[in-house]
Design an enzyme around this catalytic site. Structure first.
Site, PDB file in Angstrom:
ATOM      1  N   HIS A 153      22.403  -0.321   1.685  1.00 36.67           N
ATOM      2  CA  HIS A 153      23.685  -0.841   2.152  1.00 36.67           C
ATOM      3  C   HIS A 153      24.783   0.206   2.020  1.00 36.67           C
ATOM      4  O   HIS A 153      25.585   0.419   2.925  1.00 36.67           O
ATOM      5  CB  HIS A 153      24.012  -2.085   1.330  1.00 36.67           C
ATOM      6  CG  HIS A 153      25.327  -2.706   1.661  1.00 36.67           C
ATOM      7  ND1 HIS A 153      25.499  -3.497   2.760  1.00 36.67           N
ATOM      8  CD2 HIS A 153      26.540  -2.630   1.052  1.00 36.67           C
ATOM      9  CE1 HIS A 153      26.764  -3.892   2.806  1.00 36.67           C
ATOM     10  NE2 HIS A 153      27.409  -3.380   1.784  1.00 36.67           N
ATOM     11  N   GLU A 191      18.461  -2.298   6.304  1.00 36.87           N
ATOM     12  CA  GLU A 191      19.134  -3.346   5.572  1.00 36.87           C
ATOM     13  C   GLU A 191      18.728  -4.734   6.081  1.00 36.87           C
ATOM     14  O   GLU A 191      18.551  -5.671   5.305  1.00 36.87           O
ATOM     15  CB  GLU A 191      20.642  -3.153   5.689  1.00 36.87           C
ATOM     16  CG  GLU A 191      21.417  -4.061   4.767  1.00 36.87           C
ATOM     17  CD  GLU A 191      22.909  -3.919   4.961  1.00 36.87           C
ATOM     18  OE1 GLU A 191      23.399  -2.773   4.999  1.00 36.87           O
ATOM     19  OE2 GLU A 191      23.578  -4.959   5.092  1.00 36.87           O
ATOM     20  N   ASN A 213      -5.966  17.026  -6.213  1.00 39.33           N
ATOM     21  CA  ASN A 213      -7.375  17.107  -6.576  1.00 39.33           C
ATOM     22  C   ASN A 213      -7.829  15.848  -7.288  1.00 39.33           C
ATOM     23  O   ASN A 213      -8.903  15.331  -7.025  1.00 39.33           O
ATOM     24  CB  ASN A 213      -7.603  18.298  -7.515  1.00 39.33           C
ATOM     25  CG  ASN A 213      -7.994  19.527  -6.730  1.00 39.33           C
ATOM     26  OD1 ASN A 213      -8.325  19.432  -5.549  1.00 39.33           O
ATOM     27  ND2 ASN A 213      -7.945  20.668  -7.381  1.00 39.33           N
TER      28      ASN A 213
END
Lengths: 118, 709, 156
Positions: free
Chosen positions: B52, B74, B441
């Site tokens: 917002h 929003e 990994n």
């Protein structure tokens, strides 16, 4: 010089607004949330409060109620984004005098403030 | 093309800083939101708020695309907040995609250039998610309440129906000295938040007298049942001039009419004003209505989101911003002081050795000791000033691990601890890539797919831990997974197959040594090369990067139990303790972190294996490297009988460095050789000694590698 | 760049290398220091003499004799290190001795072509004919670049 308390959690918005107001002859204090605003209101007794709605710690709506408790004559203008109709409405019922819609338009802020504090 | 933003450079700076904070909040909270089983309202509120605020700020500076995107976000977040949508990983994916786009849009500001990012796709996704949610019958761009058709009905007559009580009050009004007026107001066209404007107007006029009736009523206005007209019947002491005065201060009123209320109207018809201009067809730019359930919001806020509180605490810190260059330069200056401190003690030593100490020289001695102490403190403080919590680096990992595990079809519980641990910022810059590689990994090759894990009797969800901690003069970072582990036999086989070791050698390797083979370049035990790892950048690069900054890597792994990498890092890159040695009258510095011991030995203790000089230390065979040969290219092996060996150790590999003599231990300030000279084999940098001369710093890992090959 | 320099009068530091006089534009020179202990860096090119400590800063020192293939170059009492700044990097150059600072105007500078045979003309920005001597004007960027293109790329 009329004193305006600027309440917004976004530093950017405060900076922006404070600049506009100081340039137009207002003395500006800033608060970064509702709680902060209530505390500063007591200390500073501003002529007008520009109050954001969505803020951490204490939101604008709660802050309006708190400030009105301290000073029923407090002049508070809500700063609202689109889509916060109901909240603003509640704030008006709680005693806020008016509202401004973000993004801020300088003329609108100034004309609104002028209506209340000249 | 420039963005033409409406903001000063300082404002943009604040905007960008805040934007980054909000990005971080979004990133962290979205991951938490996805992870947490129960819907966390505080968290949701925080996410909503971040988006917002971004929307508001970006609209203010005129970054329309950012405003557009955050607006779309929003809308969806609001649905989530109201539980009209549930948190799914698809939805979180979309939100992350938004975040990525936002970062591109942020960079547009930095570059002052519009990127070629197309928002259509992501806005479409947001739109369809939003519209699929209940209560979304009205698409995002139209305001639900103001009904345009009813707006046009202002041309028709608006009636004020009075109840019997109201008529009664009206009838008695004159007795109380009150005059009734009908006020009819027409608001500006296309007014944003019309209902609120109507409400504010109603409240303001209400103060001029006693309001008997309005159309729409206060209740209707609250329910957003408004048109662009407001009709009021008001009883007041003053005359209509007072009303005009009040109205003149009210904004957004296009036209108004004030009439004394008369019988005609009592019969039920109000005067009508007609809008002069035509009501535009354009849609109001209003968006979704915000939840009216404010109790819930307040409740959420009273629980006080902890992150927000922390944030405030952070802001309250008394800090100033310092340019990194200034810190670097301070560090250099302290480095010079450190050198002078050493020099001062050398001079004192000479004084004591050659002259009788009098009052003055003793005074000098005491002052020197004091200067030395202050220098040490100064050095520590400035080092501290250069420290950053590893949090800054770790922050991006949860998102990365999440994305990787999704891609690889793994379920991973990623836990980080010790984010507050501080490291020199230059080290933080250097370890980012190695850590990313190790984490990749772990997700890619360490942790098994859920089904495999279940089949092995392990929990379905894999554990991946990243931990930072302080240990004496070092920082330890560990990456630990509970995956399949590294099988020493597989590594051996792979090593033999690739010709890196002989079968004979393979047999002699301990498991630990075998596992350590993965750090050799060219060895990869991974059968399938996935998108994320195993693409050339191997473990050797990881180790090299860490050793480059005087760090060390250790690995511990057990089949089906998991793998743990332990990275030991110095606190700073700039100043280290070193052993000074001399070779051909030149002084070289060997970082003490890699020195295990120094040995004085006889020439005839040297033995030969494969034509390579070795010594045996406590039963262990150490290859010897003659630094004179490496650095001076001189082959004459002095037959002095005795020699000095500095045993260095990196990641389990030991080598003996043969030097002419040992000079001593000292704190040294590391300087680079500069770009002009560039990389030099076996040398990692230079330092300035107490006598002002320059000594070279030995690159131990490079020498060990050379000796091994 | 050379053309620009010659549009106006410029100050040059004149130094000797072997039997020849060389000039470096004064604005490129940071300072001139006496001989220091130079630490040799193994494995570098022959014309890199080593590194020195210049007030806490480690800078490389360049042997111009070796670089320009000139005879001599033994260290004497008059040997100096001329410290120049090239693209933000400080670099030292060994010279046989610094004699003077002179003003050189465009009129007395000739293009190097044909005047000198054995010296690589690419290092030069011109040759100035002073009353008593010829001064070879060095282009320091080019000197440090030749054969080290990649290195200077790195610097830039």
């Amino acid at each position: 010089m009329p004193k305006v308390l600027l309440v917004d959690d976004a530093a950017f918005m405060r900076m922006r607004c404070a600049k506009l107001l100081t340039e137009n002859g207002y003395s500006v204090d800033e608060a970064e949330n509702g709680q902060d605003a209530v505390e500063k209101y007591q200390k500073i007794k501003p002529d007008l409060v520009l109050m954001d709605i969505t803020m951490p710690v204490m939101d604008g709506l709660t802050a309006v109620a708190e400030i009105k408790k301290i000073d029923p004559e407090a002049k508070i203008v809500m700063c609202s984004a689109l889509g916060q109709q109901n909240t603003v409405m509640s704030a008006i019922k709680a005693g806020a005098k008016d509202f401004i819609i973000k993004p801020y338009q300088p003329e609108k802020i100034l004309s609104t403030i002028k209506r209340f504090v000249g | 093309m420039g963005l033409n933003l409406d903001a000063s450079p300082e404002e943009l700076k604040v905007f960008l800083e805040e934007a980054d904070e909000h990005f971080q909040t979004l990133e962290e909270d979205l991951i938490r939101l996805e992870k947490e089983e129960e819907f966390n309202e505080d968290l949701m509120q925080e996410i909503f708020r971040a988006s917002h605020t971004l929307k508001g700020s970006s609209a203010t500076i005129g970054h329309n695309r950012m405003a557009q995107l955050t607006h779309g976000m929003e809308n969806v977040l609001d649905k989530l907040r109201k539980k009209q949508l549930t948190v799914t990983s698809d939805l979180v994916d979309i939100m992350f995609e938004c975040l990525d786009c936002l970062k591109v849009l942020r960079d547009e500001i930095l570059n002052d250039e519009e990127s070629d990012l197309e928002l259509g796709d992501i806005l479409g996704k947001l739109g369809s998610v939003h519209d699929a949610a209940p209560g979304s019958d009205s698409p995002t761009t139209t305001q639900p309440a103001p009904d345009k058709t009813s707006g046009k009905q202002t041309e028709a007559k608006i009636s004020i129906d009075l109840s019997w009580e109201e008529r009664d009050t009206l009838a008695n009004a004159s007795e109380r000295g009150l005059k009734p007026y009908v006020i009819q107001l027409l608001f500006d066209v296309e007014l944003e938040m019309l209902a609120v404007r109507t409400f504010v107007t109603l409240m303001a006029l209400n103060e001029t007298g006693e309001m008997l009736k309005s159309n729409p009523s206060a209740d209707e206005i609250e329910r957003e049942q408004v048109t662009d007209t407001l009709v009021m019947l008001i009883l007041m002491k003053d005359d209509e001039a007072k009303i005009r005065e009040v109205i003149s201060t009210l904004p957004n009123i296009a036209q108004y009419e004030i009439q004394p209320f008369n019988d005609n109207v009592t019969q039920g018809e109000a005067p009508v004003i007609q809008r002069v201009e035509k009501v535009g067809e354009a849609e109001a730019e209003c968006d979704e209505a915000e939840s009216g359930d404010r109790n819930k919001i307040n409740e959420a806020k009273n629980k006080a989101p902890t992150a927000a509180k922390n944030n405030n605490a952070k802001k309250a810190n008394r800090t100033v911003r310092v340019d990194v260059e200034l810190l670097d330069s301070l560090m250099n200056l302290v480095g010079e002081l450190v050198i002078d401190r050493t020099r001062l003690f050398q001079i004192l030593g000479n004084l004591e050795a050659n002259y009788e100490m009098d009052e003055v020289s003793q005074d000098l001695g005491r002052t020197s000791v004091h200067i030395a102490r202050v220098t040490t403190q100064l050095q520590e403080q400035i080092m501290k000033a250069r420290m950053l919590p590893v949090e800054n680096l770790f922050n991006k990992f949860p998102r990365m691990v999440r994305d990787l595990s999704q891609k690889a079809g793994k379920e991973v519980d990623f836990v980080m601890t010790g984010q507050e641990t501080e490291l020199d910022r230059s080290i933080i810059e250097e370890i980012g890539d190695p850590l990313i590689h190790l984490l990749r990994n772990a997700v890619d090759h360490g942790i098994e797919p859920p089904d495999q894990r279940v089949a092995k009797g392990k929990p379905r969800i894999g554990q991946l831990k990243l931990q930072a901690s302080h240990e004496e003069n070092h920082i330890i970072i560990t990456i630990k997974d509970d995956g399949r582990g590294i099988d020493p036999e597989v590594v051996k086989k792979s090593g033999v197959k690739k010709g890196m070791i002989t079968e004979e050698q393979a047999k002699r390797l301990t498991d630990k040594e075998a596992i350590n083979l993965i750090f050799m370049s060219g060895l990869s035990t991974v059968a399938k090369v996935s998108d994320v790892s195993g693409r050339g950048v191997g473990m050797d690069v990881v180790r090299n990067n860490i050793e480059k900054i005087n760090g060390a890597t250790e690995i511990d792994s057990a089949v089906d139990k998991g793998t743990e990498f332990k990275i030991k890092l110095p606190l700073t890159l700039a100043i280290i303790r070193a052993l000074l040695v001399s070779i051909d009258k030149s002084v070289y510095a060997i970082p003490l972190s890699s020195v295990t011991e120094t040995i004085r030995m006889q020439q005839d203790q040297i033995e030969y294996v494969n034509n390579q000089e070795v010594i045996v230390v406590r039963g262990k065979v150490l290859p010897l490297v003659r630094l004179k040969k490496v650095f001076r290219n001189s082959y004459d092996i002095e037959d002095r009988g005795k020699l000095f060996v500095v045993v260095v150790n990196l990641a389990g590999q030991q080598v003996g460095l043969v030097v002419d003599s040992l000079v001593g231990e000292q704190e040294i300030v590391i300087k680079t050789l500069g770009k002009y000279i560039g990389d030099v084999q076996g040398i990692s940098g230079a330092t300035i000694l107490g006598d002002g001369n320059v000594a070279l710093i030995v690159d131990v890992s490079n020498l060990i590698k050379k000796a091994a090959s | 760049m050379a053309e620009e320099l010659m549009e106006n009068e410029n100050q040059y530091v004149i130094f000797r290398l072997g039997r020849e006089n060389y000039g470096l534009e004064i604005s490129t020179i940071l300072e001139i220091i006496t001989m220091q202990t130079i630490t040799e860096v193994p494995g570098t090119e022959v014309f890199i003499e080593g590194i020195i400590n210049l007030r806490g800063r480690v800078i490389p020192v360049f042997n111009l004799h070796k670089k320009l293939n000139l005879a001599g170059g033994e260290t004497t009492r008059s040997t100096r290190i001329v410290v120049v700044e090239v693209r933000g990097n400080h670099i030292g150059m060994l010279v046989d001795g610094v004699s003077e600072v002179v003003k050189i105007t465009e009129e007395i500078v000739e293009q190097p072509s044909g005047i000198l045979s054995d010296l690589d003309e690419e290092y030069l920005s011109g040759v100035a004919k002073l009353e008593d001597k010829l001064v070879i004007l060095l282009d320091v960027t080019k000197v440090l670049q030749r054969g080290n293109g990649a290195l200077l790329e790195n610097i830039g």
